[in-house]
Design an enzyme around this catalytic site. Sequence first.
Site, mmCIF file in Angstrom:
data_model
loop_
_atom_site.group_PDB
_atom_site.id
_atom_site.type_symbol
_atom_site.label_atom_id
_atom_site.label_comp_id
_atom_site.label_asym_id
_atom_site.label_seq_id
_atom_site.Cartn_x
_atom_site.Cartn_y
_atom_site.Cartn_z
ATOM 1 N N GLY A 181 41.731 8.520 7.789
ATOM 2 C CA GLY A 181 40.542 9.356 7.703
ATOM 3 C C GLY A 181 40.834 10.764 8.186
ATOM 4 O O GLY A 181 41.596 10.967 9.133
ATOM 5 N N GLY A 213 41.578 1.101 -1.594
ATOM 6 C CA GLY A 213 42.743 1.969 -1.591
ATOM 7 C C GLY A 213 43.939 1.191 -1.071
ATOM 8 O O GLY A 213 44.030 -0.031 -1.235
ATOM 9 N N ILE A 236 44.787 0.487 2.025
ATOM 10 C CA ILE A 236 44.430 -0.492 3.056
ATOM 11 C C ILE A 236 43.709 -1.678 2.432
ATOM 12 O O ILE A 236 43.989 -2.839 2.758
ATOM 13 C CB ILE A 236 43.584 0.162 4.160
ATOM 14 N N ARG A 260 38.890 0.537 -12.189
ATOM 15 C CA ARG A 260 40.242 0.523 -12.733
ATOM 16 C C ARG A 260 40.718 -0.920 -12.807
ATOM 17 O O ARG A 260 40.072 -1.828 -12.281
ATOM 18 C CB ARG A 260 41.195 1.363 -11.882
ATOM 19 N N ILE A 306 36.402 -2.268 9.299
ATOM 20 C CA ILE A 306 37.611 -1.683 9.881
ATOM 21 C C ILE A 306 37.780 -0.263 9.337
ATOM 22 O O ILE A 306 38.879 0.298 9.408
ATOM 23 C CB ILE A 306 38.859 -2.551 9.603
ATOM 24 N N ARG A 341 34.999 3.089 9.170
ATOM 25 C CA ARG A 341 34.393 4.045 10.091
ATOM 26 C C ARG A 341 32.981 3.577 10.417
ATOM 27 O O ARG A 341 32.259 3.055 9.559
ATOM 28 C CB ARG A 341 34.345 5.452 9.476
ATOM 29 N N ASP A 357 35.423 -3.247 14.155
ATOM 30 C CA ASP A 357 36.419 -2.482 14.910
ATOM 31 C C ASP A 357 35.940 -1.054 15.139
ATOM 32 O O ASP A 357 36.526 -0.334 15.941
ATOM 33 C CB ASP A 357 37.760 -2.465 14.161
ATOM 34 N N HIS A 380 38.095 -0.006 18.110
ATOM 35 C CA HIS A 380 38.809 0.870 17.164
ATOM 36 C C HIS A 380 40.321 0.795 17.405
ATOM 37 O O HIS A 380 40.965 1.782 17.745
ATOM 38 C CB HIS A 380 38.314 2.310 17.265
ATOM 39 N N GLY A 399 42.475 -0.711 15.012
ATOM 40 C CA GLY A 399 43.137 -1.085 13.769
ATOM 41 C C GLY A 399 44.499 -0.445 13.605
ATOM 42 O O GLY A 399 45.445 -1.068 13.118
#
Length: 325
Positions: free
Chosen positions: A80, A154, A156, A180, A234, A236, A259, A283, A285
């Site tokens: 991020g 994406g 992750i 896609r 996991i 934001r 998280d 947080h 991860g």
Amino acid sequence: MASAEQRSGANDVWLPIPPDEIEGLPEGLHYVHWDAGPDYPADPARCVFYAVPYMKSAARCLDPLPTMNRVEVVQTLTAGIEHMLPALPQMPSGARLCNARGLHDASTAELALTLTLAALRGIPDFVRGQDAGEWRQGFQPALADKSVLIVGYGSIGSAIEDRLTPFECARVARVARTARETLRGPVHPLSSLYALLPDADVVVLATPLTEETRGLVGRDFLARMKDGALLVNIARGGIVDTAALLAELESGRLRAALDVTDPEPLPAGHPLWHAPGVLITPHVGGPSSAFLPRAKRLLREQLTLFAAGEAVRNVVATAEGNGCG
């Protein structure tokens, strides 16, 4: 982009990892170490490549940027980049902001599976039982035969599915900003999200925080989740409407494994700490033993491209300029 040989004057690279600990850095650049300490290691005006310190105060990381009037690349060590966007208008024209796509895939995907399995199998209650010296047997749901929905497909999100594969899930559905095809099957557009929610036993949030996704998981989203479903975040904290989630948790209809939270850090006494059916990690991860070798590799690869005058990867924004330089 100018190569290291073509640059004159400013050629400092600010690194949050000591340069002598990163093997294979290209020659022709001057490396300095800064990890958000009280003193700058060099004149910010000489910096051409700024690797942002990891897990430090966003305000402190932004501090040197207004005077980095020759910076060409700002490289985060996070996926991020929302904490860096306030500095974009101050950066010189053409400066590129790059994220750390790929760096946290393994570690964050591991935690996503950890939270999912721990929440489903009731591990928090077993730990409390161990603390109390109590043998708390009981029937718990398994991940096997469950339907999982990954919101944000994406690198992750894809890594999470890699780790779901051996667990014999009934199905895995994927959602991203645009549709896609992948070797595993279709990725559905965000517009299809609400139609997919009622079938999911587990919803994993792995999407970046943008204006489009802020508050995405609100009352309507949660209402479409099936009774007893598990929400795993996991990504934001700002993607989830905390008040709406609390209402569902307190009713006992949904469970959550988080998280990230909003607010973050979660203050003492916040009702989310003690809401029924919630598992919270602070947080974590990204920060694991997988971080450092991958961070070094990313910096080495990006700086090799930069020194050769080639295009760096993972560019997520380009500054339009503020008249400096």
